[in-house]
Design a protein around this motif. Structure first.
Motif, PDB file in Angstrom:
ATOM      1  N   ASP A  63      19.770 -18.013 -10.830  1.00  0.00           N
ATOM      2  CA  ASP A  63      20.122 -18.876  -9.637  1.00  0.00           C
ATOM      3  C   ASP A  63      19.448 -20.274  -9.908  1.00  0.00           C
ATOM      4  O   ASP A  63      20.072 -21.189  -9.558  1.00  0.00           O
ATOM      5  CB  ASP A  63      19.403 -18.232  -8.476  1.00  0.00           C
ATOM      6  N   GLY A  64      18.485 -20.433 -10.751  1.00  0.00           N
ATOM      7  CA  GLY A  64      17.859 -21.750 -10.919  1.00  0.00           C
ATOM      8  C   GLY A  64      17.387 -22.025 -12.274  1.00  0.00           C
ATOM      9  O   GLY A  64      17.141 -20.914 -13.046  1.00  0.00           O
ATOM     10  N   ILE A  65      16.657 -23.029 -12.781  1.00  0.00           N
ATOM     11  CA  ILE A  65      16.052 -23.137 -13.820  1.00  0.00           C
ATOM     12  C   ILE A  65      14.887 -23.958 -13.698  1.00  0.00           C
ATOM     13  O   ILE A  65      14.626 -24.639 -12.766  1.00  0.00           O
ATOM     14  CB  ILE A  65      17.068 -24.041 -14.779  1.00  0.00           C
ATOM     15  N   GLY A  66      14.038 -23.899 -14.720  1.00  0.00           N
ATOM     16  CA  GLY A  66      12.805 -24.562 -14.818  1.00  0.00           C
ATOM     17  C   GLY A  66      12.924 -25.489 -15.908  1.00  0.00           C
ATOM     18  O   GLY A  66      13.744 -25.313 -16.701  1.00  0.00           O
ATOM     19  N   GLY A  67      11.881 -26.466 -15.918  1.00  0.00           N
ATOM     20  CA  GLY A  67      12.205 -27.965 -16.914  1.00  0.00           C
ATOM     21  C   GLY A  67      11.662 -27.467 -18.275  1.00  0.00           C
ATOM     22  O   GLY A  67      11.064 -28.402 -18.627  1.00  0.00           O
ATOM     23  N   VAL A  68      11.216 -26.221 -18.837  1.00  0.00           N
ATOM     24  CA  VAL A  68      10.519 -26.375 -20.161  1.00  0.00           C
ATOM     25  C   VAL A  68      11.498 -26.598 -21.265  1.00  0.00           C
ATOM     26  O   VAL A  68      11.082 -27.652 -22.149  1.00  0.00           O
ATOM     27  CB  VAL A  68       9.966 -24.654 -20.502  1.00  0.00           C
ATOM     28  N   ASN A  69      12.930 -25.977 -21.574  1.00  0.00           N
ATOM     29  CA  ASN A  69      13.714 -26.497 -22.232  1.00  0.00           C
ATOM     30  C   ASN A  69      14.955 -26.028 -21.707  1.00  0.00           C
ATOM     31  O   ASN A  69      15.519 -25.117 -21.350  1.00  0.00           O
ATOM     32  CB  ASN A  69      13.549 -25.749 -23.650  1.00  0.00           C
ATOM     33  N   ILE A  70      15.629 -27.043 -21.416  1.00  0.00           N
ATOM     34  CA  ILE A  70      17.181 -26.894 -20.935  1.00  0.00           C
ATOM     35  C   ILE A  70      18.229 -27.449 -21.875  1.00  0.00           C
ATOM     36  O   ILE A  70      18.130 -28.627 -22.377  1.00  0.00           O
ATOM     37  CB  ILE A  70      17.275 -27.847 -19.547  1.00  0.00           C
ATOM     38  N   ILE A  71      19.010 -26.675 -22.042  1.00  0.00           N
ATOM     39  CA  ILE A  71      20.256 -26.757 -23.161  1.00  0.00           C
ATOM     40  C   ILE A  71      21.487 -27.121 -22.037  1.00  0.00           C
ATOM     41  O   ILE A  71      21.798 -25.993 -21.407  1.00  0.00           O
ATOM     42  CB  ILE A  71      20.489 -25.699 -23.958  1.00  0.00           C
ATOM     43  N   VAL A  72      22.144 -28.346 -21.898  1.00  0.00           N
ATOM     44  CA  VAL A  72      23.331 -28.450 -20.971  1.00  0.00           C
ATOM     45  C   VAL A  72      24.448 -28.973 -22.070  1.00  0.00           C
ATOM     46  O   VAL A  72      24.554 -29.874 -22.887  1.00  0.00           O
ATOM     47  CB  VAL A  72      22.750 -29.625 -20.030  1.00  0.00           C
ATOM     48  N   LYS A  73      25.607 -28.306 -21.499  1.00  0.00           N
ATOM     49  CA  LYS A  73      26.793 -28.848 -22.336  1.00  0.00           C
ATOM     50  C   LYS A  73      27.221 -30.235 -21.793  1.00  0.00           C
ATOM     51  O   LYS A  73      27.064 -30.502 -20.662  1.00  0.00           O
ATOM     52  CB  LYS A  73      27.936 -27.932 -22.313  1.00  0.00           C
ATOM     53  N   ALA A  74      27.593 -31.020 -22.964  1.00  0.00           N
ATOM     54  CA  ALA A  74      27.787 -32.484 -22.239  1.00  0.00           C
ATOM     55  C   ALA A  74      28.951 -32.588 -21.274  1.00  0.00           C
ATOM     56  O   ALA A  74      28.949 -33.754 -20.514  1.00  0.00           O
ATOM     57  CB  ALA A  74      28.370 -33.376 -23.534  1.00  0.00           C
ATOM     58  N   ASP A  75      29.953 -31.589 -21.068  1.00  0.00           N
ATOM     59  CA  ASP A  75      30.807 -31.901 -20.059  1.00  0.00           C
ATOM     60  C   ASP A  75      30.465 -31.753 -18.895  1.00  0.00           C
ATOM     61  O   ASP A  75      31.002 -32.229 -18.009  1.00  0.00           O
ATOM     62  CB  ASP A  75      31.685 -30.549 -20.317  1.00  0.00           C
ATOM     63  N   VAL A  76      29.153 -31.197 -18.555  1.00  0.00           N
ATOM     64  CA  VAL A  76      28.512 -30.881 -17.201  1.00  0.00           C
ATOM     65  C   VAL A  76      28.090 -32.454 -16.973  1.00  0.00           C
ATOM     66  O   VAL A  76      28.582 -32.919 -15.872  1.00  0.00           O
ATOM     67  CB  VAL A  76      27.211 -30.042 -17.484  1.00  0.00           C
ATOM     68  N   HIS A  77      27.654 -33.205 -17.958  1.00  0.00           N
ATOM     69  CA  HIS A  77      27.205 -34.524 -17.381  1.00  0.00           C
ATOM     70  C   HIS A  77      28.433 -35.422 -17.433  1.00  0.00           C
ATOM     71  O   HIS A  77      28.324 -36.464 -16.621  1.00  0.00           O
ATOM     72  CB  HIS A  77      26.048 -35.139 -18.562  1.00  0.00           C
TER      73      HIS A  77
END
Length: 101
Positions: free
Chosen positions: A18-32
């Protein structure tokens, strides 16, 4: 999720979050890079506004920073998943010595 994982197991195992914390986040570039196409009311031309999904500088659905980012991504139709067995080694640990050299 942190206590669910085991670094010796399948690193590609996924669980929905449901949510995430900020330790390590991997985001696909398409999201940005995701954009919104709009047709102008006056000229009937399609214009592209690239808003993307980034870390909000304001509360989003009563969530801040990384938690707000996850809520924005979900609202835009993206999945938010966790990789409980994926490990990022920050510094020497009992399991992975020698990183602090």
């Amino acid at each position: 999720m942190a206590k669910m994982g085991d670094w010796r197991r399948n690193k590609d195992e996924e669980i929905k979050l449901d949510g995430i914390g900020g330790v390590n986040i991997i985001v696909k570039a398409d999201v940005h890079r995701s954009g919104i196409s709009r047709q102008s009311e006056f000229s009937m031309q399609t214009t592209h506004r690239f808003l993307g999904i980034n870390f909000p500088c304001y509360a989003f659905e009563n969530q801040a920073e990384t938690e707000g980012f996850a809520k924005m991504a979900k609202r835009a139709g993206y999945e938010v998943i966790g990789l409980p067995n994926y490990v990022v080694w920050h510094i020497d640990t009992d399991e992975k010595p020698g990183n602090a050299a």
